[in-house]
Design a protein around this motif. Structure first.
Motif, PDB file in Angstrom:
ATOM      1  N   MET A  75       0.850  -1.194   0.000  1.00 21.34           N
ATOM      2  CA  MET A  75       0.000   0.000   0.000  1.00 21.34           C
ATOM      3  C   MET A  75       0.887   1.246   0.000  1.00 21.34           C
ATOM      4  N   ASP A  76       0.752   2.087  -1.062  1.00 24.83           N
ATOM      5  CA  ASP A  76       1.576   3.276  -1.122  1.00 24.83           C
ATOM      6  C   ASP A  76       0.917   4.419  -0.347  1.00 24.83           C
ATOM      7  N   THR A  77       1.584   5.582  -0.346  1.00 24.27           N
ATOM      8  CA  THR A  77       1.132   6.706   0.462  1.00 24.27           C
ATOM      9  C   THR A  77      -0.232   7.225   0.007  1.00 24.27           C
ATOM     10  N   VAL A  78      -0.441   7.303  -1.299  1.00 28.34           N
ATOM     11  CA  VAL A  78      -1.713   7.806  -1.820  1.00 28.34           C
ATOM     12  C   VAL A  78      -2.859   6.874  -1.433  1.00 28.34           C
ATOM     13  N   GLU A  79      -2.648   5.553  -1.593  1.00 21.67           N
ATOM     14  CA  GLU A  79      -3.685   4.589  -1.220  1.00 21.67           C
ATOM     15  C   GLU A  79      -4.007   4.673   0.273  1.00 21.67           C
ATOM     16  N   LEU A  80      -2.952   4.823   1.076  1.00 18.84           N
ATOM     17  CA  LEU A  80      -3.164   4.941   2.524  1.00 18.84           C
ATOM     18  C   LEU A  80      -3.982   6.181   2.847  1.00 18.84           C
ATOM     19  N   LEU A  81      -3.659   7.303   2.209  1.00 20.29           N
ATOM     20  CA  LEU A  81      -4.380   8.545   2.466  1.00 20.29           C
ATOM     21  C   LEU A  81      -5.847   8.430   2.036  1.00 20.29           C
ATOM     22  N   ILE A  82      -6.079   7.853   0.866  1.00 21.85           N
ATOM     23  CA  ILE A  82      -7.455   7.681   0.389  1.00 21.85           C
ATOM     24  C   ILE A  82      -8.246   6.782   1.338  1.00 21.85           C
ATOM     25  N   LEU A  83      -7.601   5.718   1.797  1.00 28.14           N
ATOM     26  CA  LEU A  83      -8.276   4.782   2.703  1.00 28.14           C
ATOM     27  C   LEU A  83      -8.621   5.462   4.027  1.00 28.14           C
ATOM     28  N   LEU A  84      -7.700   6.242   4.561  1.00 26.18           N
ATOM     29  CA  LEU A  84      -7.955   6.940   5.825  1.00 26.18           C
ATOM     30  C   LEU A  84      -9.081   7.961   5.669  1.00 26.18           C
ATOM     31  N   VAL A  85      -9.009   8.763   4.611  1.00 22.38           N
ATOM     32  CA  VAL A  85     -10.027   9.798   4.401  1.00 22.38           C
ATOM     33  C   VAL A  85     -11.393   9.165   4.144  1.00 22.38           C
ATOM     34  N   GLY A  86     -11.414   8.120   3.301  1.00 21.06           N
ATOM     35  CA  GLY A  86     -12.686   7.467   2.999  1.00 21.06           C
ATOM     36  C   GLY A  86     -13.319   6.824   4.218  1.00 21.06           C
ATOM     37  N   SER A  87     -12.523   6.102   4.996  1.00 22.26           N
ATOM     38  CA  SER A  87     -13.065   5.458   6.196  1.00 22.26           C
ATOM     39  C   SER A  87     -13.521   6.483   7.214  1.00 22.26           C
ATOM     40  N   LEU A  88     -12.809   7.609   7.315  1.00 20.39           N
ATOM     41  CA  LEU A  88     -13.215   8.663   8.251  1.00 20.39           C
ATOM     42  C   LEU A  88     -14.522   9.310   7.801  1.00 20.39           C
ATOM     43  N   ALA A  89     -14.686   9.496   6.483  1.00 19.53           N
ATOM     44  CA  ALA A  89     -15.927  10.091   5.975  1.00 19.53           C
ATOM     45  C   ALA A  89     -17.125   9.191   6.272  1.00 19.53           C
ATOM     46  N   VAL A  90     -16.982   7.894   6.030  1.00 21.85           N
ATOM     47  CA  VAL A  90     -18.082   6.962   6.306  1.00 21.85           C
ATOM     48  C   VAL A  90     -18.353   6.893   7.806  1.00 21.85           C
ATOM     49  N   THR A  91     -17.285   6.897   8.609  1.00 22.44           N
ATOM     50  CA  THR A  91     -17.452   6.876  10.065  1.00 22.44           C
ATOM     51  C   THR A  91     -18.193   8.114  10.551  1.00 22.44           C
ATOM     52  N   GLY A  92     -17.809   9.276  10.003  1.00 22.44           N
ATOM     53  CA  GLY A  92     -18.493  10.510  10.388  1.00 22.44           C
ATOM     54  C   GLY A  92     -19.964  10.482  10.032  1.00 22.44           C
ATOM     55  N   PHE A  93     -20.283   9.966   8.858  1.00 21.10           N
ATOM     56  CA  PHE A  93     -21.689   9.856   8.457  1.00 21.10           C
ATOM     57  C   PHE A  93     -22.437   8.914   9.394  1.00 21.10           C
ATOM     58  N   ALA A  94     -21.827   7.763   9.719  1.00 26.22           N
ATOM     59  CA  ALA A  94     -22.485   6.790  10.598  1.00 26.22           C
ATOM     60  C   ALA A  94     -22.733   7.381  11.982  1.00 26.22           C
ATOM     61  N   ARG A  95     -21.757   8.088  12.523  1.00 29.60           N
ATOM     62  CA  ARG A  95     -21.926   8.678  13.856  1.00 29.60           C
ATOM     63  C   ARG A  95     -22.995   9.760  13.842  1.00 29.60           C
ATOM     64  N   ALA A  96     -23.066  10.525  12.748  1.00 26.39           N
ATOM     65  CA  ALA A  96     -24.074  11.582  12.664  1.00 26.39           C
ATOM     66  C   ALA A  96     -25.489  11.006  12.583  1.00 26.39           C
ATOM     67  N   LYS A  97     -25.632   9.849  11.945  1.00 25.17           N
ATOM     68  CA  LYS A  97     -26.947   9.217  11.786  1.00 25.17           C
ATOM     69  C   LYS A  97     -27.259   8.200  12.878  1.00 25.17           C
ATOM     70  N   GLY A  98     -26.333   8.017  13.817  1.00 31.71           N
ATOM     71  CA  GLY A  98     -26.566   7.060  14.885  1.00 31.71           C
ATOM     72  C   GLY A  98     -26.454   5.616  14.463  1.00 31.71           C
ATOM     73  N   LEU A  99     -25.679   5.331  13.416  1.00 27.81           N
ATOM     74  CA  LEU A  99     -25.506   3.972  12.906  1.00 27.81           C
ATOM     75  C   LEU A  99     -24.216   3.375  13.450  1.00 27.81           C
ATOM     76  N   PRO A 100     -24.117   2.037  13.525  1.00 28.22           N
ATOM     77  CA  PRO A 100     -22.861   1.409  13.968  1.00 28.22           C
ATOM     78  C   PRO A 100     -21.770   1.613  12.925  1.00 28.22           C
ATOM     79  N   ALA A 101     -20.805   2.454  13.246  1.00 27.92           N
ATOM     80  CA  ALA A 101     -19.786   2.842  12.273  1.00 27.92           C
ATOM     81  C   ALA A 101     -18.970   1.661  11.746  1.00 27.92           C
ATOM     82  N   PRO A 102     -18.487   0.719  12.588  1.00 33.84           N
ATOM     83  CA  PRO A 102     -17.683  -0.387  12.037  1.00 33.84           C
ATOM     84  C   PRO A 102     -18.420  -1.186  10.978  1.00 33.84           C
ATOM     85  N   LEU A 103     -19.708  -1.423  11.199  1.00 35.29           N
ATOM     86  CA  LEU A 103     -20.467  -2.220  10.233  1.00 35.29           C
ATOM     87  C   LEU A 103     -20.683  -1.467   8.928  1.00 35.29           C
TER      88      LEU A 103
END
Length: 562
Positions: A1-29
């Motif tokens: 995994m190169d630096t760009v892939e790592l950055l995209i993965l971190l940003v993408g997972s954080l965006a989905v996590t933020g959406f889940a927390r805002a909607k009261g959904l289980p973020a890991p799932l």
């Protein structure tokens, strides 16, 4: 995994996590589900997993953060239940899976089968704890789940270490196996204990919150790497250090505590999202491995489904068997042990210690919290990446992935329904917390007033009686007002919780108070924009308002979290 892939993965997972927390959904799932779908995007390069990176850079901070929040007193009280689930259930699950795999998969020998069992044995309590805390599981249940997650990884990874050697052709006797286990536990406890004591001793003396926080961040990595280098369990070392630092944190400076809590919360969110995204993104790779494999596709899927069923079924059988056996021991054997222990002081150990009793509803919830996660995935990758050939090692990874995703989706998605359906809550626990806070506040106020009276003559000689009399009188009045305000607020909140249908709940009152604080902050900013307020003054006022909101949130969190 190169630096760009790592950055995209971190940003993408954080965006989905933020959406889940805002909607009261289980973020890991939700992160896992989105990543599963994203793995089939055309042109998306396969994401390779490095087991050493996961076990060295991701697992230690997650374990350490969880250990910081575990009550040592509750952990010690529930140690029998935690030990049963964290050690013996791991062994039982590994053996049950081994039997099933050995029977179903033709080219799998016993060491490889037990290795597969060890890989899929440890549950990951991240998503279960998040769901349970949000839905208000009783503290005794959360303690068992959190404590189990702290030690089952050590048991599983040690089993993986032993049976990787055996599956690779190394001949070990039973005493050598036990020696590996004993060395892992002993070295892990020693390394974690020594580092915990040393770091706590240093942090008490330097009085620098920034440096103290940096030491806390480095501690889990140092503990894990050093213990593993000495052939010990890095997991046990991290957990031991975290429990020690967490238990002794009240003896350190308040600034460090205020700084560390949001920091570790942020680290948890980032790492958890990253891990579950990594799990989901492996689906495409696993499918390709299945297609390219010489083994029958139907045979592999059947084996994975059987192992998934065994993993899910073994846990409730073990939990309720332990419950029935303990009921028998408590009714018949414990009175006998008590009578024997009364014969001589040296026999008191026979009596044993009492442990929190869990009803069938709470045991059902514990039985359904068997979701697998980061440790299972990392252990499976370590088997595939082993430099020596292990029988059916490609199948081990496919089955481990299937079990991880299957438990996350099947048990993770239905766990909230199970908790709500069984109504696993303890209203008396919140009321007792309020009463405990009231008693503690009263005692601290009385102690502070007694100190004022005790030191007043000495201060009078040093600063002058008139000035000291005025200051002492003012401080006494302030302490008494604060104690009375706290008592009145606590009684009103307790009353409102009991009369929820007709009066505002405590959380609703907090929402109103938060709006008031937001409005006061708006006024502060307006005055700054008009040029009527200096920046330094503005920051001091904002710190006061922030501290008030922090105290409000902390008081609510202390009553709802484990």
């Amino acid at each position: 995994m190169d630096t760009v892939e790592l950055l995209i993965l971190l940003v993408g997972s954080l965006a989905v996590t933020g959406f889940a927390r805002a909607k009261g959904l289980p973020a890991p799932l939700l992160v896992t589900a989105v990543a599963l779908a994203a793995s089939f995007i055309p042109g998306l390069p396969p994401i390779e997993i490095n087991s050493e990176v996961i076990l060295t850079l991701i697992l230690p901070p997650l374990l350490y953060s969880a250990a910081l929040d575990v009550s040592w007193q509750s952990f010690r009280t529930s140690i029998k239940q935690i030990r049963r689930l964290g050690i013996f259930l791991v062994i039982v699950t590994a053996l049950a899976v081994a039997v099933a795999a050995y029977v179903i998969i033709p080219d799998m020998d016993w060491p490889a089968a037990i290795l597969l069992g060890a890989v899929v044995a440890p549950p990951d309590a991240v998503s279960a704890a998040a769901i349970g805390r949000k839905l208000g599981l009783p503290r005794r249940v959360m303690t068992v789940l959190s404590g189990e997650s702290l030690i089952n990884d050590a048991a599983s990874l040690t089993l993986v270490r032993v049976f990787t050697l055996i599956a690779a052709g190394t001949s070990l006797t039973i005493w050598q196996d036990l020696g590996i286990f004993g060395l892992a536990i002993g070295v892990g406890l020693a390394v974690g204990g020594v580092l915990g004591v040393l770091v706590h001793w240093i942090r008490q003396r330097i009085n620098d919150p920034v440096v103290e926080t940096i030491m806390s961040i480095l501690l889990p990595f140092v503990a894990y790497i050093l213990a593993e280098h000495l052939s010990g369990s890095g997991v046990i070392a991290v957990v031991t250090a975290g429990l020690y630092i967490g238990y002794n944190s009240p003896k350190e400076g308040y600034a460090t505590r205020l700084q560390e809590r949001p920091l570790w919360t942020s680290i948890d969110v980032i790492l958890e999202g990253f891990v579950f995204a990594l799990i989901g993104l492996q689906l495409n790779t696993v499918v390709q491995d299945l297609v390219d494999s010489e083994r029958s596709l139907g045979q592999t899927i059947t084996a994975a489904a059987v192992v998934l069923a065994v993993v899910i079924v073994v846990r409730p059988l073990f939990v309720f068997e332990s419950y029935v056996r303990n009921r028998f021991n408590g009714r018949w054997l414990r009175p006998l042990r008590i009578r024997i222990s009364r014969g001589h002081p040296s026999l008191r150990w026979i009596r044993g210690s009492a442990e929190p009793k869990l009803n069938w509803r709470e045991l059902t919830v514990i039985s359904w919290t068997g979701m697998r996660g980061v440790v299972t995935l990392a252990a499976a990758v370590s088997v595939v990446a082993s430099p020596v050939q292990i029988k059916a090692q490609d199948t081990i990874f496919v089955i481990a992935f299937f079990v991880t995703v299957g438990t996350l989706l099947l048990q993770g998605l239905t766990l909230p329904f199970v908790i709500r359906r069984l109504d696993v809550q303890d209203p008396a626990e919140g009321e007792e917390d309020v009463r405990s806070e009231m008693r503690l506040n009263q005692r601290t106020t009385e102690a502070a007033i007694a100190l004022l009276d005790e030191r007043k003559p000495e201060w009078s000689e040093q600063y002058g009686p008139e000035a000291v009399d005025a200051v002492v009188a003012r401080l006494k009045a302030r302490l008494q007002r604060q104690a009375e305000t706290f008592r009145r607020d606590a009684e009103e909140e307790e009353s409102e919780e009991r009369n929820a249908p007709t009066r505002l709940r405590g959380t609703q009152i907090q929402d109103i108070r938060r709006e008031l604080l937001d409005r006061r902050r708006e006024i502060v900013l307006e005055e700054r924009e008009r040029g009527n307020l200096d920046e330094e003054v503005m920051r001091r006022v904002l710190v006061t308002l922030d501290a008030e909101e922090l105290a409000m949130d902390s008081a609510q969190a202390s009553r709802s979290r484990s």
